[in-house]
Scaffold this active site. Structure first.
Site, short mmCIF file in Angstrom:
data_model
loop_
_atom_site.label_atom_id
_atom_site.label_comp_id
_atom_site.label_asym_id
_atom_site.label_seq_id
_atom_site.Cartn_x
_atom_site.Cartn_y
_atom_site.Cartn_z
CG ASP A 27 -6.59 -3.87 -3.16
OD1 ASP A 27 -7.46 -2.85 -3.02
OD2 ASP A 27 -5.35 -3.66 -3.05
CB SER A 72 -0.93 -0.23 1.32
OG SER A 72 -1.89 0.81 1.01
NE ARG A 103 -8.43 1.31 10.92
CZ ARG A 103 -7.16 0.71 10.62
NH1 ARG A 103 -6.57 1.54 9.88
NH2 ARG A 103 -6.52 -0.27 10.86
CG HIS A 130 -5.83 -2.49 0.45
ND1 HIS A 130 -4.94 -2.39 -0.67
CD2 HIS A 130 -5.13 -1.69 1.39
CE1 HIS A 130 -3.92 -1.41 -0.57
NE2 HIS A 130 -4.16 -1.00 0.73
CG ASP A 131 -7.48 -5.49 5.80
OD1 ASP A 131 -6.46 -4.58 5.86
OD2 ASP A 131 -8.14 -5.77 6.49
#
Lengths: 382, 196
Positions: free
Chosen positions: A324, A157, A227, A357-358
């Site tokens: 992602d 990232s 968040r 994405h994680d």
């Protein structure tokens, strides 16, 4: 620290602090008079000093990438899946350096540090930063540690963006550049999500224009909201569906039942938000998302990524994940295509993974296989 | 190493740039690197093959040829190789065009469907040949564009592709003369060195 972590963990680690007196001129034109970097190292530096690997952290990351600080720690560092003995970044072979970037809130000089000019916390007056400022400060840390050339600079990232910047700013100091789930610049959609996150923070009365430390307030709600928004973009639709679906945590949706209904996903997001707001600095979050926004690999190369990459001298590994949507495989393919057109050696793998994405933080078998196989090559070049 | 790959080696210039389309586990590229000191790049879509090729220290790009090769600049490689993949792509003619755009010269190998065994199988049983070399049933096979030596050469004429050299591998290497004299009948694998 679970005993199950056993032999594949780097075990107990201790953060170190490097103090730098020489001012750091920043991309914004201002300079940091002096600063500290908190970092951890895993593994041993070989006598030739050729086996050092730099790990660059992402938006909310920090120096604690692997192992445990105390025997009571429940969770290891954020990239423990990939760093350790026998893991892709094998600490039996490599000397791994992981730092908290300047502007961070885990010990390195940042908005919550004291501004020597005023004697008060920097707060919103902390200079705005770009990825290149981090890269420059990391280069000074490398000098301090006696590392002339990294065997690899690795990041996921925002960390991948730093790794790419390294390849252009210090081409002679990077042998391999590993770019995971990244992009050469943010899309309008990426920028939009970051703006929502920042607005959530600044509109919290507790933010007090960024001077919350002096006022003794906490923009907890705003930071939690930021968040929560971010977290949604880290997960895929499928991952959320399989993790939570429409499961209820409380109440029912029966007709005639007017009870208080709460979906599992609501409570999960709220938990993530409140955990984060207790551990992270709001000004740092704003600063980090801006650095993301401003990153544009090829801007100073006439907006031509091919021209940019002709400056690189290293080998590249680029990895993306199928679901992602924050930095989709297409964004990684743009990197790969620019590298191909610039005639740079590149390896690319597109990992089938449900986790969005994680995924770059998770133990996805094919991802770890590819990563490990490539790191063997990095090790062979040491 | 497969016989067709051994044949290809001698057409590759030492120290040149080679793109291998459908490079498998990278065995051939690795041998080119070792014996011809080439700088190679491989394209592959199979996950296990990609990992194996990376472990050999090769540059491998996960990319499906059927989605195009437009990301490779004109004449950016000395040689583009495609071994035993022509029959598996959606548009073999377009892939050939792309190969010749990307590489100054190209090497293509494919199983010759005109081989006498195929003909005999089809002629006597009236069914699509299944053999050790083509072990798939017609309905579940990666090989969707079989052709013969003559078919390929007709396509080359149509597209003004110059055949620099042709080589063949017979079913057994005991009768190399048969295969080179009557390739369309006796070549199990056809190997072409082409340019434009």
């Amino acid at each position: 620290m679970s005993t199950a972590a056993g032999s594949r963990s780097v075990g107990l680690v201790k953060p170190q602090v490097a103090h730098f007196d020489e001012p750091l001129l920043l991309a914004c034109g201002r300079s940091l008079p002096d600063y500290e970097l908190v970092y951890e190292t895993y593994g041993e530096l070989n006598p030739e000093r050729s086996n050092a690997v730099l790990v660059c952290h992402a938006l909310s990351g920090h120096h604690h990438a692997a192992g445990y600080h105390t025997a009571q720690d429940k969770k290891p560092g954020w990239w423990d899946e990939c760093i350790g003995p026998g893991k892709p970044i094998d600490t039996d072979r490599f000397f791994v350096v992981s730092l908290n970037n300047i502007g961070g809130c885990h010990g390195s000089t940042g908005p919550s540090s004291i501004n020597p000019a005023t004697g008060r916390p920097w707060g919103p007056d902390f200079p705005s930063l770009r990825a290149r400022d981090w890269v420059n400060s990391q280069a000074r840390l490398a000098d301090r540690l006696g590392i002339g050339c990294w065997a690899a600079v690795i990041g996921g990232s925002l960390g991948g963006m730093q790794a790419m910047r390294w390849s252009l700013e210090y081409p002679e100091r990077v042998k391999h550049c590993i770019v995971i789930a990244a992009a050469m610049k943010l899309s309008a959609q990426n920028l939009a999500f970051n703006e929502v996150a920042r607005q959530a923070i600044v509109s919290d009365p507790g933010f007090a224009g960024g001077h919350y430390l002096e006022r003794g307030t906490v923009p907890a709600q705003g930071l939690a909201l930021a968040r929560m928004v971010g977290h949604i973009t880290y997960l895929s639709d499928g991952a959320m569906a399989s993790k939570f679906g429409r499961d209820l945590r409380r109440g029912t949706l029966e007709q005639g039942d007017d009870g208080n209904v709460e979906f599992q996903v609501q409570s999960y997001l709220r938990y993530q938000g409140s955990q984060f707001s207790g551990n992270f600095d709001a000004n740092t979050y704003i600063l980090m998302t801006r650095a993301l926004d401003y990153f544009d690999l090829a801007r100073e190369y006439d907006n031509d990524p091919v021209a940019a990459f002709t400056h690189a001298r290293c080998n590249f590994l680029v990895v993306s994940f199928s679901t992602d949507w924050r930095f989709s495989p297409q964004r990684s393919r743009e990197i790969v295509d620019a590298l191909i057109a610039a005639d740079r050696p590149v390896t690319y793998a597109e990992i089938e993974a449900d986790e969005g994405h994680d995924a770059f933080l998770l133990p996805i078998p094919r991802y770890l296989d590819v990563f490990r196989a490539y790191m063997l090559r990095v090790g062979a070049d040491v | 190493m497969r016989q067709d790959l051994t044949h290809i080696l001698r057409w590759v210039e030492p120290g040149s740039r080679v793109l291998d389309l459908g490079c498998g586990d990278g065995e051939f590229l690795a041998s080119l690197r070792e014996r011809r000191q080439v700088r190679g790049t491989g394209l592959e879509i199979d996950a296990d093959n990609i990992t194996a090729a990376i472990a050999r220290g090769l540059d491998i790009v996960e990319q499906d040829m059927d989605r195009g090769l437009a990301n490779f600049p004109d004449q950016s490689f000395d040689t583009v190789v495609m071994a035993h993949a022509l029959q598996a792509v959606h548009y073999p003619d377009r892939v050939l065009d792309e190969m010749l755009r990307i590489g100054r010269q190209c090497i293509v190998t494919f199983p010759n469907f005109g081989h006498w065994r195929c003909r005999l199988y089809l002629g006597t049983r009236g069914r699509m040949p299944v053999s050790k070399f083509m072990p798939y049933s017609w309905y579940d096979t990666p090989n969707i564009h079989f052709c013969t030596v003559r078919d390929f050469e007709a396509l080359c004429r149509e597209k003004s592709i110059r055949i620099l050299a042709r080589d063949v591998v017979g079913n057994t290497e005991r009768q190399p003369l048969l295969a080179s004299t009557w390739p369309n009948l006796f070549a199990a694998t056809a190997i072409y060195h082409i340019t434009r």
